[in-house]
Design an enzyme around this catalytic site. Structure first.
Site, PDB file in Angstrom:
ATOM      1  CB  SER A  67       8.371  30.839  -4.625  1.00 34.66           C
ATOM      2  OG  SER A  67       7.818  30.702  -6.375  1.00 34.66           O
TER       3      SER A  67
ATOM      4  CG  HIS B 202       6.316  26.452 -10.224  1.00 35.14           C
ATOM      5  ND1 HIS B 202       5.720  25.725  -9.652  1.00 35.14           N
ATOM      6  CD2 HIS B 202       6.455  27.993  -9.805  1.00 35.14           C
ATOM      7  CE1 HIS B 202       5.696  25.930  -8.516  1.00 35.14           C
ATOM      8  NE2 HIS B 202       5.326  26.960  -8.152  1.00 35.14           N
TER       9      HIS B 202
ATOM     10  CG  ASN C 120       6.564  26.254  -3.817  1.00 33.47           C
ATOM     11  OD1 ASN C 120       5.727  26.022  -3.282  1.00 33.47           O
ATOM     12  ND2 ASN C 120       5.669  26.024  -5.271  1.00 33.47           N
ATOM     13  CB  VAL C 121      10.955  23.237  -1.234  1.00 34.29           C
ATOM     14  CG1 VAL C 121      11.139  22.619  -2.389  1.00 34.29           C
ATOM     15  CG2 VAL C 121      11.811  24.253  -1.385  1.00 34.29           C
TER      16      VAL C 121
ATOM     17  CG  HIS D 209       6.838  13.107 -15.377  1.00 35.24           C
ATOM     18  ND1 HIS D 209       6.029  13.132 -14.035  1.00 35.24           N
ATOM     19  CD2 HIS D 209       6.674  14.796 -16.013  1.00 35.24           C
ATOM     20  CE1 HIS D 209       5.451  14.088 -14.944  1.00 35.24           C
ATOM     21  NE2 HIS D 209       5.697  14.644 -15.675  1.00 35.24           N
TER      22      HIS D 209
END
Length: 303
Positions: free
Chosen positions: A91, A105, A107-108, A144
């Site tokens: 994270s 930000h 996270n996985v 994106h």
């Protein structure tokens, strides 16, 4: 399940992101803090502070175990309440100096819930999002596009679905506004087999620095003054509000007896609140909420 392979990947992801960010900063490197958790497991926190580009950047790895899933992890799946668990993930949160560089930000993570005599229940989660202070259409589109490219090998519906989930999740209900311009968010991912799900989080994790670093490079030298700095500090307040009130990762860490310094690493070093602040109409500050913090199909604007 290839839990060891997931852990190896996550540690390598932490290393590669820290290396790229330190190279981009050019002045300061990450400090490493390894820690153990009394209830089981531990982690490796890495923090870069007061750099040339980044005011604070934290990239955490953790792998923790416990006897019972905390409420934040079992709220959506009450049938798993009471199971023992292990959770591992990376994270990160990046707070730049320059107000024209967005906060970001990512996270996985992998959760495994276990019960004697039954097959373990596993699921992946994660994603990333972008929180600009001064919006830029080029940055929104490129961000994106990287997210869409990471999802593309796994189905045409994946990016639209996880973009919509991100827009819904990173929303401050008490402010009636999004936290930023979105990206990807997914949780409880186990409808694909384990190997495919693992490849998906690798694709997402590997795409983060490809999405974020070019934005930093484009904006980090933009001149700014006290007005922009004060607006940045004010808007950082929204970030703090979300993390302390709504963020599932923060709640999980606190409810599971996690390491407070690592959990709250995501908070910016400086922030301010102002009573009933309203930016002047027509200013770049007003444009943030009037235009950028809206539910938009950014890829449709690429043409």
């Amino acid at each position: 399940m290839q839990i060891d392979a997931v852990k190896t990947y996550l540690l390598e992801l932490q290393d590669s992101i820290c290396e790229a960010l330190a190279e981009e900063d050019g002045r300061t490197d990450f400090l490493t803090d390894e820690w153990q958790r009394a209830e089981g497991g531990g982690g490796r926190s890495r923090v870069l502070a007061d750099g040339a580009v980044f005011e604070k950047a934290g990239v955490n790895f953790s792998h923790v175990q416990g006897d019972s899933l905390p409420p934040s992890a079992s709220a959506a799946r009450p049938e798993l309440a009471g199971r023992s668990f292990q959770a591992m993930g990376v994270s990160l949160v990046i707070h730049p100096h320059n107000p024209y560089v967005p906060t970001s930000h990512a996270n996985v993570r992998l959760f495994v819930a276990e019960k004697p005599g039954e097959e373990p229940v596993w699921w992946f989660g994660g994603g990333y999002d972008l929180t600009p202070y001064y919006g830029n259409i080029e940055d929104c589109i490129s961000w994106h596009q990287q997210a869409a490219d990471a999802c593309a090998p796994f189905g045409d519906d994946v990016y639209p679905r996880y973009k919509a989930w991100c827009d819904e999740y990173f929303y401050l209900k008490h402010r009636d506004e999004p936290r930023g311009i979105g990206g990807l968010f997914f949780d409880d991912l186990n409808h694909m087999d384990f190997a495919t799900s693992f490849r998906f989080i690798q694709s997402v994790g590997d795409s983060f620095i490809k999405a974020y670093r070019p934005i930093v490079q484009r904006r980090k030298a933009t001149p700014f003054g006290e007005r922009e700095r004060q607006f940045q500090l004010y808007r950082r307040g929204r970030y703090v509000e979300f993390n302390l009130v709504f963020d599932r990762g923060t709640l999980f860490g606190l409810q599971s007896g996690g390491r407070t310094e690592s959990i709250l690493m995501s908070l910016p070093p400086l922030v301010r609140w102002e009573y009933d602040y309203q930016p002047e109409s027509g200013t770049p500050e007003a444009q943030l909420t009037d235009y950028y913090l809206k539910d938009r199909d950014w890829l449709a604007q690429a043409g």
